[in-house]
Design an enzyme around this catalytic site. Structure first.
Site, short mmCIF file in Angstrom:
data_model
loop_
_atom_site.label_atom_id
_atom_site.label_comp_id
_atom_site.label_asym_id
_atom_site.label_seq_id
_atom_site.Cartn_x
_atom_site.Cartn_y
_atom_site.Cartn_z
N GLU A 1 -11.93 17.58 -14.06
CA GLU A 1 -12.33 19.00 -13.94
C GLU A 1 -11.77 19.62 -12.67
OE1 GLU A 1 -14.13 16.35 -14.58
OE2 GLU A 1 -15.92 16.79 -15.74
N GLU B 1 -7.16 8.33 -10.50
CA GLU B 1 -7.84 7.33 -9.68
C GLU B 1 -6.90 6.77 -8.61
OE1 GLU B 1 -9.72 4.57 -12.40
OE2 GLU B 1 -11.17 6.10 -12.99
N CYS C 1 -18.08 18.18 -9.26
CA CYS C 1 -17.31 19.11 -10.09
C CYS C 1 -18.13 20.36 -10.40
CB CYS C 1 -16.87 18.43 -11.40
SG CYS C 1 -15.59 17.21 -11.10
N CYS D 1 -11.72 13.78 -10.12
CA CYS D 1 -12.12 14.01 -11.51
C CYS D 1 -11.20 15.00 -12.21
CB CYS D 1 -13.53 14.58 -11.57
SG CYS D 1 -14.82 13.48 -10.99
N1 THU Z 1 -14.79 11.47 -13.98
C1 THU Z 1 -14.25 12.68 -14.25
O1 THU Z 1 -13.02 12.83 -14.37
N2 THU Z 1 -15.08 13.74 -14.39
C2 THU Z 1 -16.44 13.67 -14.21
O2 THU Z 1 -17.10 14.71 -14.19
C3 THU Z 1 -17.09 12.38 -14.07
C4 THU Z 1 -16.20 11.21 -13.83
C5 THU Z 1 -13.89 10.34 -13.77
C6 THU Z 1 -13.85 9.83 -12.37
C7 THU Z 1 -13.42 8.41 -12.57
O3 THU Z 1 -12.00 8.38 -12.58
C8 THU Z 1 -13.96 8.03 -13.92
O4 THU Z 1 -14.29 9.25 -14.57
C9 THU Z 1 -15.17 7.14 -13.88
O5 THU Z 1 -16.17 7.69 -13.09
#
Ligand code: THU
Length: 163
Positions: free
Chosen positions: A75, A64, A115, A73
């Protein structure tokens, strides 16, 4: 007029032990990866572990940023890392998991739309399916045999060309 239908099938397991060993190991790697996520804003830690055809496992977790949209994300962190380090090695399967201190995630956590689009392009490019294994901190595990099942109407590179 014609009504068409898209059907997907997936397998649900109620315990990790029911999964083949390779999938179990991959989920474990995803769980470990989630622990080092940088998620100070959402406190939602996602981990992904991607098994390549050469046996190498590339992991990723969500990264983040104070400028929220700049984060990425888990993935895509894993997929981009794999594609940049092993550009010609097909991807076999990806395990995705998430946890948070705020509540118990007792359901499988599916990948977001962006993703899915990224994963779909790698899958269609390599011309062989990438299996997806989803699990929360506990509870059921969902296994989807191909990413195409998660994004039936993906945007293809062909769409950029005149037809
Ligand atoms: N997030 C992921 O890492 N993968 C996903 O497919 C959905 C969301 C993360 C993004 C963010 O840092 C946190 O989860 C909340 O949305």
């Amino acid at each position: 007029m014609e009504v068409k239908e898209v059907k997907i099938s997936y397998t649900v397991y109620s315990t990790i032990e029911e999964l083949p060993k390779e999938e179990q190991l991959l989920l474990e790697k995803a769980r470990i990866a989630a622990k080092s996520a940088y998620a100070p804003y959402s406190a939602f830690n996602v981990g992904a572990a991607l098994l390549l055809e050469n046996g190498i496992i590339v992991t990723g977790n969500n990264q983040e940023n104070a400028a929220y949209p700049s984060g990425l994300c888990a993935e895509r962190v894993a997929m981009f890392a794999a594609s940049s380090q092993y550009p010609d090695v097909p991807m076999k399967m990806i395990a995705i998991t998430a946890n948070t201190e705020k509540f118990e995630i007792n359901f499988p956590v599916p990948p977001c739309g962006s993703c899915r689009q990224v994963m779909s392009e790698y899958e269609s490019r390599q011309n062989q399916p990438i299996k997806v294994i989803l699990m929360g901190a506990k509870g059921d595990i969902q296994v989807i045999e191909s990413i195409s099942g998660l994004l039936p109407f993906m945007f293809h590179a062909e769409e950029l060309k005149q037809k």
